[in-house]
Motif scaffolding. Structure first.
Motif, PDB file in Angstrom:
ATOM      1  N   TYR A  38      13.631   6.672 -11.085  1.00 14.05           N
ATOM      2  CA  TYR A  38      13.362   7.429  -9.863  1.00 14.05           C
ATOM      3  C   TYR A  38      13.461   6.482  -8.674  1.00 14.05           C
ATOM      4  O   TYR A  38      12.855   5.404  -8.682  1.00 14.05           O
ATOM      5  CB  TYR A  38      11.984   8.094  -9.931  1.00 14.05           C
ATOM      6  CG  TYR A  38      11.954   9.186 -10.965  1.00 14.05           C
ATOM      7  CD1 TYR A  38      12.286  10.492 -10.638  1.00 14.05           C
ATOM      8  CD2 TYR A  38      11.669   8.897 -12.300  1.00 14.05           C
ATOM      9  CE1 TYR A  38      12.326  11.493 -11.590  1.00 14.05           C
ATOM     10  CE2 TYR A  38      11.713   9.883 -13.266  1.00 14.05           C
ATOM     11  CZ  TYR A  38      12.041  11.184 -12.906  1.00 14.05           C
ATOM     12  OH  TYR A  38      12.109  12.162 -13.863  1.00 14.05           O
ATOM     13  N   ILE A  39      14.246   6.878  -7.694  1.00 10.67           N
ATOM     14  CA  ILE A  39      14.363   6.130  -6.452  1.00 10.67           C
ATOM     15  C   ILE A  39      13.570   6.892  -5.401  1.00 10.67           C
ATOM     16  O   ILE A  39      13.786   8.102  -5.208  1.00 10.67           O
ATOM     17  CB  ILE A  39      15.826   6.013  -5.989  1.00 10.67           C
ATOM     18  CG1 ILE A  39      16.720   5.457  -7.105  1.00 10.67           C
ATOM     19  CG2 ILE A  39      15.920   5.163  -4.735  1.00 10.67           C
ATOM     20  CD1 ILE A  39      16.582   4.010  -7.384  1.00 10.67           C
ATOM     21  N   PHE A  40      12.648   6.218  -4.731  1.00  5.60           N
ATOM     22  CA  PHE A  40      11.850   6.914  -3.717  1.00  5.60           C
ATOM     23  C   PHE A  40      11.635   6.025  -2.500  1.00  5.60           C
ATOM     24  O   PHE A  40      11.642   4.798  -2.589  1.00  5.60           O
ATOM     25  CB  PHE A  40      10.511   7.375  -4.291  1.00  5.60           C
ATOM     26  CG  PHE A  40       9.599   6.266  -4.726  1.00  5.60           C
ATOM     27  CD1 PHE A  40       8.639   5.756  -3.871  1.00  5.60           C
ATOM     28  CD2 PHE A  40       9.690   5.724  -6.003  1.00  5.60           C
ATOM     29  CE1 PHE A  40       7.785   4.736  -4.258  1.00  5.60           C
ATOM     30  CE2 PHE A  40       8.857   4.704  -6.416  1.00  5.60           C
ATOM     31  CZ  PHE A  40       7.900   4.210  -5.540  1.00  5.60           C
ATOM     32  N   GLY A  41      11.432   6.669  -1.364  1.00  7.62           N
ATOM     33  CA  GLY A  41      11.193   5.917  -0.138  1.00  7.62           C
ATOM     34  C   GLY A  41      11.505   6.753   1.084  1.00  7.62           C
ATOM     35  O   GLY A  41      11.537   7.979   1.052  1.00  7.62           O
ATOM     36  N   GLY A  42      11.764   6.054   2.190  1.00  2.89           N
ATOM     37  CA  GLY A  42      12.043   6.727   3.450  1.00  2.89           C
ATOM     38  C   GLY A  42      11.524   5.914   4.617  1.00  2.89           C
ATOM     39  O   GLY A  42      11.165   4.739   4.473  1.00  2.89           O
ATOM     40  N   GLU A  43      11.470   6.565   5.764  1.00  2.67           N
ATOM     41  CA  GLU A  43      11.024   5.879   6.975  1.00  2.67           C
ATOM     42  C   GLU A  43       9.520   5.626   6.922  1.00  2.67           C
ATOM     43  O   GLU A  43       8.734   6.536   6.673  1.00  2.67           O
ATOM     44  CB  GLU A  43      11.365   6.711   8.213  1.00  2.67           C
ATOM     45  CG  GLU A  43      12.861   6.946   8.422  1.00  2.67           C
ATOM     46  CD  GLU A  43      13.629   5.666   8.713  1.00  2.67           C
ATOM     47  OE1 GLU A  43      12.983   4.644   9.040  1.00  2.67           O
ATOM     48  OE2 GLU A  43      14.861   5.682   8.613  1.00  2.67           O
ATOM     49  N   ALA A  44       9.138   4.381   7.154  1.00  2.00           N
ATOM     50  CA  ALA A  44       7.711   4.020   7.189  1.00  2.00           C
ATOM     51  C   ALA A  44       7.101   4.490   8.500  1.00  2.00           C
ATOM     52  O   ALA A  44       7.764   4.542   9.537  1.00  2.00           O
ATOM     53  CB  ALA A  44       7.549   2.518   7.037  1.00  2.00           C
ATOM     54  N   GLU A 102      -0.881   2.291  10.089  1.00  2.37           N
ATOM     55  CA  GLU A 102      -1.383   2.058   8.730  1.00  2.37           C
ATOM     56  C   GLU A 102      -2.155   3.278   8.267  1.00  2.37           C
ATOM     57  O   GLU A 102      -2.777   3.986   9.065  1.00  2.37           O
ATOM     58  CB  GLU A 102      -2.297   0.831   8.730  1.00  2.37           C
ATOM     59  CG  GLU A 102      -2.804   0.444   7.351  1.00  2.37           C
ATOM     60  CD  GLU A 102      -3.722  -0.759   7.380  1.00  2.37           C
ATOM     61  OE1 GLU A 102      -4.313  -1.079   6.338  1.00  2.37           O
ATOM     62  OE2 GLU A 102      -3.857  -1.367   8.462  1.00  2.37           O
ATOM     63  N   ARG A 103      -2.109   3.539   6.964  1.00  3.96           N
ATOM     64  CA  ARG A 103      -2.873   4.647   6.402  1.00  3.96           C
ATOM     65  C   ARG A 103      -4.104   4.117   5.680  1.00  3.96           C
ATOM     66  O   ARG A 103      -4.043   3.145   4.936  1.00  3.96           O
ATOM     67  CB  ARG A 103      -2.030   5.466   5.432  1.00  3.96           C
ATOM     68  CG  ARG A 103      -0.934   6.309   6.091  1.00  3.96           C
ATOM     69  CD  ARG A 103      -1.526   7.254   7.125  1.00  3.96           C
ATOM     70  NE  ARG A 103      -0.562   8.148   7.736  1.00  3.96           N
ATOM     71  CZ  ARG A 103       0.192   7.857   8.780  1.00  3.96           C
ATOM     72  NH1 ARG A 103       0.137   6.642   9.321  1.00  3.96           N
ATOM     73  NH2 ARG A 103       0.995   8.754   9.306  1.00  3.96           N
ATOM     74  N   VAL A 155       2.257  12.023  -0.618  1.00  7.02           N
ATOM     75  CA  VAL A 155       3.121  11.657   0.500  1.00  7.02           C
ATOM     76  C   VAL A 155       2.316  11.844   1.784  1.00  7.02           C
ATOM     77  O   VAL A 155       1.887  12.962   2.090  1.00  7.02           O
ATOM     78  CB  VAL A 155       4.396  12.527   0.527  1.00  7.02           C
ATOM     79  CG1 VAL A 155       5.293  12.123   1.698  1.00  7.02           C
ATOM     80  CG2 VAL A 155       5.147  12.406  -0.795  1.00  7.02           C
ATOM     81  N   ALA A 156       2.098  10.761   2.517  1.00  8.38           N
ATOM     82  CA  ALA A 156       1.295  10.835   3.732  1.00  8.38           C
ATOM     83  C   ALA A 156       2.005  11.671   4.804  1.00  8.38           C
ATOM     84  O   ALA A 156       3.245  11.670   4.895  1.00  8.38           O
ATOM     85  CB  ALA A 156       1.012   9.433   4.269  1.00  8.38           C
ATOM     86  N   ARG A 189       0.812  -1.217   0.000  1.00  8.10           N
ATOM     87  CA  ARG A 189       0.000   0.000   0.000  1.00  8.10           C
ATOM     88  C   ARG A 189       0.848   1.271   0.000  1.00  8.10           C
ATOM     89  O   ARG A 189       0.479   2.274  -0.591  1.00  8.10           O
ATOM     90  CB  ARG A 189      -0.933   0.008   1.225  1.00  8.10           C
ATOM     91  CG  ARG A 189      -1.768  -1.240   1.402  1.00  8.10           C
ATOM     92  CD  ARG A 189      -2.685  -1.511   0.230  1.00  8.10           C
ATOM     93  NE  ARG A 189      -3.700  -0.490   0.050  1.00  8.10           N
ATOM     94  CZ  ARG A 189      -4.577  -0.469  -0.950  1.00  8.10           C
ATOM     95  NH1 ARG A 189      -4.535  -1.413  -1.864  1.00  8.10           N
ATOM     96  NH2 ARG A 189      -5.461   0.483  -1.045  1.00  8.10           N
ATOM     97  N   THR A 190       1.979   1.232   0.697  1.00 12.65           N
ATOM     98  CA  THR A 190       2.839   2.401   0.792  1.00 12.65           C
ATOM     99  C   THR A 190       4.306   1.975   0.709  1.00 12.65           C
ATOM    100  O   THR A 190       4.652   0.836   0.993  1.00 12.65           O
ATOM    101  CB  THR A 190       2.624   3.163   2.117  1.00 12.65           C
ATOM    102  OG1 THR A 190       2.869   2.265   3.210  1.00 12.65           O
ATOM    103  CG2 THR A 190       1.200   3.701   2.229  1.00 12.65           C
ATOM    104  N   VAL A 191       5.165   2.916   0.326  1.00 14.00           N
ATOM    105  CA  VAL A 191       6.618   2.740   0.375  1.00 14.00           C
ATOM    106  C   VAL A 191       7.161   3.916   1.163  1.00 14.00           C
ATOM    107  O   VAL A 191       7.128   5.056   0.682  1.00 14.00           O
ATOM    108  CB  VAL A 191       7.241   2.696  -1.032  1.00 14.00           C
ATOM    109  CG1 VAL A 191       8.770   2.608  -0.927  1.00 14.00           C
ATOM    110  CG2 VAL A 191       6.700   1.525  -1.838  1.00 14.00           C
ATOM    111  N   GLY A 192       7.636   3.662   2.395  1.00 10.98           N
ATOM    112  CA  GLY A 192       7.959   4.784   3.275  1.00 10.98           C
ATOM    113  C   GLY A 192       6.703   5.621   3.442  1.00 10.98           C
ATOM    114  O   GLY A 192       5.608   5.077   3.633  1.00 10.98           O
ATOM    115  N   PRO A 193       6.789   6.951   3.307  1.00  9.90           N
ATOM    116  CA  PRO A 193       5.585   7.778   3.412  1.00  9.90           C
ATOM    117  C   PRO A 193       4.816   7.922   2.098  1.00  9.90           C
ATOM    118  O   PRO A 193       3.757   8.557   2.055  1.00  9.90           O
ATOM    119  CB  PRO A 193       6.144   9.139   3.846  1.00  9.90           C
ATOM    120  CG  PRO A 193       7.487   9.186   3.203  1.00  9.90           C
ATOM    121  CD  PRO A 193       8.015   7.769   3.225  1.00  9.90           C
TER     122      PRO A 193
END
Length: 293
Positions: A238-244, A248-249, A123-124, A30-34
């Motif tokens: 494009y590389i994307f991501g970060g801290e999860a 859950e959203r 971005v959540a 559902r998400t990758v990082g935020p």
């Protein structure tokens, strides 16, 4: 052993009078990082009588990132913002407790042939900021960090990586990186990445553990620290991501939230048209058919 956990293919989605390639959310991820939502717009070749027209619609609990490769979009929102988005610039709109915006072909392009191509990203927001006051930021192309290293062209569109920081005002640890290569070569990025990470192939291809992956695919990494691959000739990724986030959203229509109550409140406010208005706009996108949780 492959570092690829999941492969996501673009799926066609209709956003009104315009088709896009949907990448996130995906039933298995559902998400990758935020990052909660990614649409690939186009490339769409529009005739003089065809235009992008997305009437006013609401958002909560997220920031939108609009990044164009070709074409132009006129953005108007309930804060009174009116700005033309051009290729390479970043439109960053933070909805917080509620914002409304429209996206249309600019007036001067509405009677000529045109091309529209880009990415629409959500971005959540962190839970403690999902009800913040809405805001808007527009960063011009020349202000985005860009550099060349080992014959690779880099742009740090948003977030922090490689010891650099984009001026886009993000609200959690994340990164959105553009990499272009004219030649085939090995790329090792693991030391620069963190959290959850994914790679989107816009054009060209990459090779990982003997397998070639083509455009319009997202590759989800098992471990961002093991991000190594071979990039093909004339390839853009494009590389994307970060801290999860720990929570859950929930995503319903244009709303992202940590609770069903916030979603239901937003639905009610939009049904009763108590969201703020976009100056000069009278149309609006109606709430979709009711969905019970």
């Amino acid at each position: 052993m492959s570092n690829i956990k999941l492969i996501i293919e673009e799926r066609a989605a209709n956003i009104g009078n315009f088709f896009v390639g949907r990448l996130l959310p995906f039933r298995e991820k559902r998400t990758v990082g935020p990052f909660a939502f990614i649409d690939h717009m186009g490339p769409a070749h529009l005739k003089e009588y065809q235009n992008l027209d997305v009437p006013p619609h609401p958002h909560i609990g997220l920031s939108t990132l609009t990044y164009l490769f070709e074409g132009s979009i006129m953005h108007k929102d309930s804060l009174g913002t009116e700005v033309e988005i051009k290729p390479g610039a970043v439109n960053w709109m933070t909805a917080g407790n509620g914002i409304v915006h429209s996206e249309r072909t600019p007036l001067y392009l509405r009677t000529s042939d045109k091309v529209l191509h880009g990415l629409q990203i959500w971005v959540a927001l962190p839970k403690d900021l999902e009800q913040m006051e809405p805001s808007f930021s527009h960063v011009e192309e020349q202000d985005i960090p860009h550099w060349t290293e080992n014959n690779l062209s880099f742009k740090l569109v948003a977030g922090e990586a490689f010891g650099r920081k984009s001026p886009v005002p993000v609200y959690s640890p994340m990164y959105f990186i553009e990499i272009k290569s004219k030649t085939s070569q090995k790329v090792a990025l693991g030391e620069h990445l963190f959290g959850e990470s994914a790679l989107y192939i816009l054009e060209g291809n990459i090779k990982s553990d003997g397998t070639v992956f083509e455009s319009k695919q997202i590759l989800i990494a098992k471990d961002s620290k093991l991000c190594e691959f071979e990039i093909g000739e004339n390839t853009t990724i494009y590389i994307f991501g970060g801290e999860a986030f720990p929570e859950e959203r929930i995503i319903f229509w244009n709303f992202v939230a940590t609770s069903k109550e916030l979603i239901e409140d937003a639905k009610t406010r939009w049904e009763h048209q108590t969201f703020p208005k976009v100056p000069g706009e009278t149309e609006f996108v109606p709430l979709p058919a009711p969905v019970k949780f």
